[in-house]
Motif scaffolding. Structure first.
Motif, PDB file in Angstrom:
ATOM      1  N   SER A 120     -10.479  -1.946 -11.661  1.00 44.46           N
ATOM      2  CA  SER A 120      -9.461  -2.118 -10.622  1.00 44.46           C
ATOM      3  C   SER A 120      -8.620  -3.348 -10.928  1.00 44.46           C
ATOM      4  O   SER A 120      -8.925  -4.438 -10.464  1.00 44.46           O
ATOM      5  N   GLN A 161      -8.660  -1.175  -0.542  1.00 42.83           N
ATOM      6  CA  GLN A 161      -9.408   0.051  -0.703  1.00 42.83           C
ATOM      7  C   GLN A 161      -8.520   1.191  -1.170  1.00 42.83           C
ATOM      8  O   GLN A 161      -8.883   1.970  -2.060  1.00 42.83           O
ATOM      9  N   GLU A 165      -8.565   3.170  -5.057  1.00 42.53           N
ATOM     10  CA  GLU A 165      -8.748   4.605  -5.228  1.00 42.53           C
ATOM     11  C   GLU A 165      -7.630   5.248  -6.043  1.00 42.53           C
ATOM     12  O   GLU A 165      -7.702   6.437  -6.364  1.00 42.53           O
TER      13      GLU A 165
END
Length: 223
Positions: A120, A161, A165
């Motif tokens: 990420s 979040q 994703e």
């Protein structure tokens, strides 16, 4: 009676001489970069001052790109090595900051290709608003009340979040566009993809983020 004439060339030489003798800390950013370019390899004192002034910019950009990389300090050092070796090639001093950002981004993307693993590489300040697919990444008020702080923290968590994703290529493209401010053409060049692919990734990333965040906001309005 004698007269003294100052020619444009002598004035230029005087200005250059003054520039050479001023302490690096007393120079403007423009003059500091100019001094660093006077030789094929920058003057050490001047370059040290240049690093001091722009270090936080490089560190912040790398943090946004790869917050969970443990070797960001090594990447920062590599950025300045590349700057030291190539500063004499910069033709437009006014574009130094964008040139520095480009070096930083290219280094990150080179490392990302080498690692070839999912992670990420993004952490963004909470946006103040989201409309028409465009995101305002400005930080909230300097003096928010406790309720605003709590809401901002919750929104930030939801944003992280939603970003986590996203597929890696979308996350990286969003950073290059929204934080680094690169053009579509520059992103296409860095990521070695077509202009159409870049536009598609950015549009799809924005659409997905907007959907996720709108869902969160609607849920909050019902509580």
């Amino acid at each position: 009676m004698s007269y003294s004439f100052s020619t444009p060339w002598s004035s230029a030489r005087s200005a250059l001489s003054a520039l050479r003798h001023d302490a690096p800390t007393q120079l403007s950013n423009y003059d500091l970069i100019q001094r660093c370019q006077q030789q094929h390899r920058p003057d050490k004192a001047a370059f040290a001052e240049l690093v001091k002034r722009y270090q936080s910019y490089v560190e912040k950009l790398l943090y946004h790109l790869a917050p969970d990389w443990s070797d960001r300090a090594d990447l920062t050092q590599e950025v300045w090595i590349r700057v030291y070796r190539n500063l004499h090639k910069l033709q437009t001093i006014e574009r130094f900051k964008s040139w520095l950002g480009r070096i930083t981004t290219n280094l990150f993307y080179d490392e990302l290709r080498k690692r070839k693993r999912h992670q990420s590489p993004l952490s963004l300040d909470a946006p103040r608003q989201l409309s028409d697919g465009e995101m305002d990444w400005e930080v909230a008020s300097d003096a928010p009340n406790p309720v605003d702080v709590m809401m901002t923290q919750e929104f930030y968590a939801e944003l992280e979040q939603a970003i986590a994703e996203l597929p890696e290529v979308f996350r990286t493209t969003i950073v290059l566009r929204e934080i680094q401010g690169l053009s579509y053409e520059e992103i296409a060049d860095i990521t070695n993809t077509s202009l159409g692919t870049v536009k598609s990734r950015i549009a799809r990333a924005r659409q997905r983020l907007q959907q996720d965040l709108n869902l969160y906001l609607k849920t909050e309005s019902l509580t």
